[in-house]
Design a protein around this motif. Structure first.
Motif, PDB file in Angstrom:
ATOM      1  N   SER A  12       0.836  -1.201   0.000  1.00  0.00           N
ATOM      2  CA  SER A  12       0.000   0.000   0.000  1.00  0.00           C
ATOM      3  C   SER A  12       0.869   1.249   0.000  1.00  0.00           C
ATOM      4  CB  SER A  12      -0.881   0.034   1.249  1.00  0.00           C
ATOM      5  OG  SER A  12      -1.735  -1.058   1.292  1.00  0.00           O
ATOM      6  N   ASP A  13       0.284   2.333  -0.512  1.00  0.00           N
ATOM      7  CA  ASP A  13       0.941   3.626  -0.374  1.00  0.00           C
ATOM      8  C   ASP A  13       0.802   4.072   1.072  1.00  0.00           C
ATOM      9  OD1 ASP A  13       1.664   3.802  -3.029  1.00  0.00           O
ATOM     10  OD2 ASP A  13      -0.081   4.992  -3.602  1.00  0.00           O
ATOM     11  N   ILE A  14       1.779   4.804   1.537  1.00  0.00           N
ATOM     12  CA  ILE A  14       1.751   5.339   2.892  1.00  0.00           C
ATOM     13  C   ILE A  14       1.456   6.828   2.782  1.00  0.00           C
ATOM     14  CG2 ILE A  14       3.082   5.776   4.976  1.00  0.00           C
ATOM     15  CD1 ILE A  14       4.783   3.289   4.065  1.00  0.00           C
ATOM     16  N   LEU A  15       0.468   7.276   3.504  1.00  0.00           N
ATOM     17  CA  LEU A  15       0.118   8.680   3.525  1.00  0.00           C
ATOM     18  C   LEU A  15       0.512   9.234   4.887  1.00  0.00           C
ATOM     19  CD1 LEU A  15      -1.271  11.025   2.015  1.00  0.00           C
ATOM     20  CD2 LEU A  15      -3.360  10.388   3.228  1.00  0.00           C
ATOM     21  N   ALA A  16       1.614   9.974   4.923  1.00  0.00           N
ATOM     22  CA  ALA A  16       2.062  10.605   6.165  1.00  0.00           C
ATOM     23  C   ALA A  16       1.282  11.905   6.325  1.00  0.00           C
ATOM     24  CB  ALA A  16       3.559  10.871   6.122  1.00  0.00           C
ATOM     25  N   VAL A  17       0.644  12.073   7.480  1.00  0.00           N
ATOM     26  CA  VAL A  17      -0.205  13.236   7.730  1.00  0.00           C
ATOM     27  C   VAL A  17       0.253  13.917   9.005  1.00  0.00           C
ATOM     28  CG1 VAL A  17      -2.563  14.016   8.191  1.00  0.00           C
ATOM     29  CG2 VAL A  17      -2.178  12.121   6.616  1.00  0.00           C
ATOM     30  N   CYS A  18       0.493  15.211   8.922  1.00  0.00           N
ATOM     31  CA  CYS A  18       0.858  16.016  10.085  1.00  0.00           C
ATOM     32  C   CYS A  18      -0.208  17.096  10.237  1.00  0.00           C
ATOM     33  CB  CYS A  18       2.239  16.639   9.889  1.00  0.00           C
ATOM     34  SG  CYS A  18       2.809  17.604  11.303  1.00  0.00           S
ATOM     35  N   ILE A  19      -0.948  17.058  11.346  1.00  0.00           N
ATOM     36  CA  ILE A  19      -2.004  18.034  11.596  1.00  0.00           C
ATOM     37  C   ILE A  19      -1.467  19.089  12.556  1.00  0.00           C
ATOM     38  CG2 ILE A  19      -4.344  18.390  12.461  1.00  0.00           C
ATOM     39  CD1 ILE A  19      -4.859  15.400  11.942  1.00  0.00           C
ATOM     40  N   GLU A  20      -1.404  20.317  12.073  1.00  0.00           N
ATOM     41  CA  GLU A  20      -0.941  21.417  12.913  1.00  0.00           C
ATOM     42  C   GLU A  20      -2.068  22.426  13.074  1.00  0.00           C
ATOM     43  OE1 GLU A  20       2.876  22.850  11.757  1.00  0.00           O
ATOM     44  OE2 GLU A  20       3.779  20.890  12.091  1.00  0.00           O
ATOM     45  N   GLU A  21      -1.811  23.502  13.797  1.00  0.00           N
ATOM     46  CA  GLU A  21      -2.862  24.479  14.075  1.00  0.00           C
ATOM     47  C   GLU A  21      -3.364  25.170  12.814  1.00  0.00           C
ATOM     48  OE1 GLU A  21      -2.273  27.271  17.241  1.00  0.00           O
ATOM     49  OE2 GLU A  21      -1.157  25.787  18.406  1.00  0.00           O
ATOM     50  N   GLN A  22      -2.456  25.510  11.889  1.00  0.00           N
ATOM     51  CA  GLN A  22      -2.840  26.300  10.732  1.00  0.00           C
ATOM     52  C   GLN A  22      -2.838  25.535   9.418  1.00  0.00           C
ATOM     53  OE1 GLN A  22      -0.620  29.922  10.670  1.00  0.00           O
ATOM     54  NE2 GLN A  22      -1.177  30.462  12.742  1.00  0.00           N
ATOM     55  N   GLU A  23      -2.352  24.288   9.427  1.00  0.00           N
ATOM     56  CA  GLU A  23      -2.302  23.542   8.183  1.00  0.00           C
ATOM     57  C   GLU A  23      -2.188  22.038   8.434  1.00  0.00           C
ATOM     58  OE1 GLU A  23       1.113  25.156   6.213  1.00  0.00           O
ATOM     59  OE2 GLU A  23       2.516  24.157   7.550  1.00  0.00           O
ATOM     60  N   ILE A  24      -2.559  21.290   7.405  1.00  0.00           N
ATOM     61  CA  ILE A  24      -2.350  19.848   7.399  1.00  0.00           C
ATOM     62  C   ILE A  24      -1.353  19.571   6.287  1.00  0.00           C
ATOM     63  CG2 ILE A  24      -3.344  17.590   6.903  1.00  0.00           C
ATOM     64  CD1 ILE A  24      -5.913  18.480   8.103  1.00  0.00           C
ATOM     65  N   SER A  40       6.559  10.707  -3.123  1.00  0.00           N
ATOM     66  CA  SER A  40       6.267  11.093  -4.500  1.00  0.00           C
ATOM     67  C   SER A  40       5.500  12.413  -4.594  1.00  0.00           C
ATOM     68  CB  SER A  40       5.483   9.991  -5.209  1.00  0.00           C
ATOM     69  OG  SER A  40       4.279   9.730  -4.529  1.00  0.00           O
ATOM     70  N   LYS A  41       4.690  12.729  -3.589  1.00  0.00           N
ATOM     71  CA  LYS A  41       3.900  13.970  -3.629  1.00  0.00           C
ATOM     72  C   LYS A  41       3.776  14.547  -2.222  1.00  0.00           C
ATOM     73  CE  LYS A  41       1.289  12.712  -7.655  1.00  0.00           C
ATOM     74  NZ  LYS A  41       0.984  11.398  -8.019  1.00  0.00           N
ATOM     75  N   ILE A  42       3.752  15.870  -2.164  1.00  0.00           N
ATOM     76  CA  ILE A  42       3.558  16.579  -0.896  1.00  0.00           C
ATOM     77  C   ILE A  42       2.495  17.641  -1.111  1.00  0.00           C
ATOM     78  CG2 ILE A  42       4.621  18.059   0.852  1.00  0.00           C
ATOM     79  CD1 ILE A  42       7.291  16.704   0.199  1.00  0.00           C
ATOM     80  N   VAL A  43       1.518  17.707  -0.205  1.00  0.00           N
ATOM     81  CA  VAL A  43       0.435  18.681  -0.298  1.00  0.00           C
ATOM     82  C   VAL A  43       0.245  19.328   1.066  1.00  0.00           C
ATOM     83  CG1 VAL A  43      -2.043  18.974  -0.704  1.00  0.00           C
ATOM     84  CG2 VAL A  43      -0.751  17.398  -2.119  1.00  0.00           C
ATOM     85  N   THR A  44      -0.011  20.624   1.067  1.00  0.00           N
ATOM     86  CA  THR A  44      -0.325  21.348   2.298  1.00  0.00           C
ATOM     87  C   THR A  44      -1.719  21.947   2.153  1.00  0.00           C
ATOM     88  OG1 THR A  44       1.997  21.908   2.632  1.00  0.00           O
ATOM     89  CG2 THR A  44       0.394  23.219   3.827  1.00  0.00           C
ATOM     90  N   ILE A  45      -2.563  21.711   3.164  1.00  0.00           N
ATOM     91  CA  ILE A  45      -3.923  22.237   3.165  1.00  0.00           C
ATOM     92  C   ILE A  45      -4.030  23.247   4.307  1.00  0.00           C
ATOM     93  CG2 ILE A  45      -6.365  21.684   3.428  1.00  0.00           C
ATOM     94  CD1 ILE A  45      -5.677  18.822   2.572  1.00  0.00           C
ATOM     95  N   PRO A  46      -4.245  24.536   3.990  1.00  0.00           N
ATOM     96  CA  PRO A  46      -4.426  25.512   5.074  1.00  0.00           C
ATOM     97  C   PRO A  46      -5.742  25.248   5.814  1.00  0.00           C
ATOM     98  CG  PRO A  46      -4.494  26.590   2.909  1.00  0.00           C
ATOM     99  CD  PRO A  46      -4.299  25.127   2.670  1.00  0.00           C
ATOM    100  N   ILE A  47      -5.733  25.457   7.122  1.00  0.00           N
ATOM    101  CA  ILE A  47      -6.921  25.159   7.923  1.00  0.00           C
ATOM    102  C   ILE A  47      -7.733  26.413   8.216  1.00  0.00           C
ATOM    103  CG2 ILE A  47      -7.767  24.331  10.153  1.00  0.00           C
ATOM    104  CD1 ILE A  47      -5.469  22.365  10.207  1.00  0.00           C
ATOM    105  N   GLN A  48      -7.120  27.492   8.641  1.00  0.00           N
ATOM    106  CA  GLN A  48      -7.800  28.687   9.148  1.00  0.00           C
ATOM    107  C   GLN A  48      -8.929  28.300  10.102  1.00  0.00           C
ATOM    108  OE1 GLN A  48      -7.383  29.076   5.431  1.00  0.00           O
ATOM    109  NE2 GLN A  48      -5.425  30.033   5.822  1.00  0.00           N
TER     110      GLN A  48
END
Length: 193
Positions: A12-24, A40-48
């Motif tokens: 399986s692919d491994i999805l490393a997830v870091c949840i912080e106050e302002q972004e994932i 292979s890919k990195i994505v940042t999602i702002p939380i606000q």
């Protein structure tokens, strides 16, 4: 590159997830042609001030764009989300060390004992009697966030790692560092620094 032992997820692919106050932060790690797991890919999602459901939808959208194959989530807790202390324990017995740490953990944090998860990294013996440890105290709510997010996305959490320790352990499994004779300094910068 990350060492093969990063997860028990197998093919399986491994999805490393870091949840912080302002972004994932999400990093997709899959098996390359060399047999090693590679990011292979990195994505940042702002939380606000997003609601939980909105965030899950945005997370799912980002995940589908990453084209992950049967991903397994690995939670990564950054150093900002924990309390760490270097302490010396008057014992070398692992069972005694664990008992002493469990008794003393609340002295190093403002949380109640049932609100935290306590782990440690053994740093070695000091003066032949003491064991130096890096005490890691994580609020239980920080860990719960990974399981809540995984539940909304119908994923499973394989494990939760302390980011700096995971980076150090995997970095020094790479061939170019195995034969390195001089000290190495690892510096990490992110949006919170």
């Amino acid at each position: 590159n990350m060492a093969k032992t990063v997860s028990s997820a197998g093919s399986s692919d491994i999805l490393a997830v870091c949840i912080e106050e302002q972004e994932i932060k999400m990093a997709l790690c899959g098996t390359a042609f060399t047999g090693w797991k590679e990011i292979s890919k990195i994505v940042t999602i702002p939380i606000q001030a997003e609601s939980g459901e909105d965030l899950a939808v945005r997370f799912q959208t980002a995940l589908s764009q990453m084209q992950a194959k049967n991903p397994v989530m690995v939670g990564v807790i950054s150093s900002h989300g924990v309390v760490t202390r270097n302490i010396e324990i008057p014992s070398r017995d692992p069972h005694e060390i664990r008992d002493i740490i469990n008794l003393q953990a609340v002295r190093h944090t403002p949380y109640a004992r049932n609100e935290i998860v306590v782990e440690y990294v053994n740093l070695g013996v000091y003066k032949n009697v003491y064991t130096k440890v890096l005490l890691i105290i994580v609020p239980r709510s920080t860990i719960t966030r990974f399981y809540e997010l995984a539940l909304k996305l119908n994923m499973r959490v394989d494990k939760i790692l302390f980011g700096p320790e995971a980076v150090a352990r995997n970095l020094f499994k790479l061939p170019q560092f195995l034969t390195h004779k001089t000290p190495i300094c690892v510096v990490q910068f992110d949006t919170a620094e």
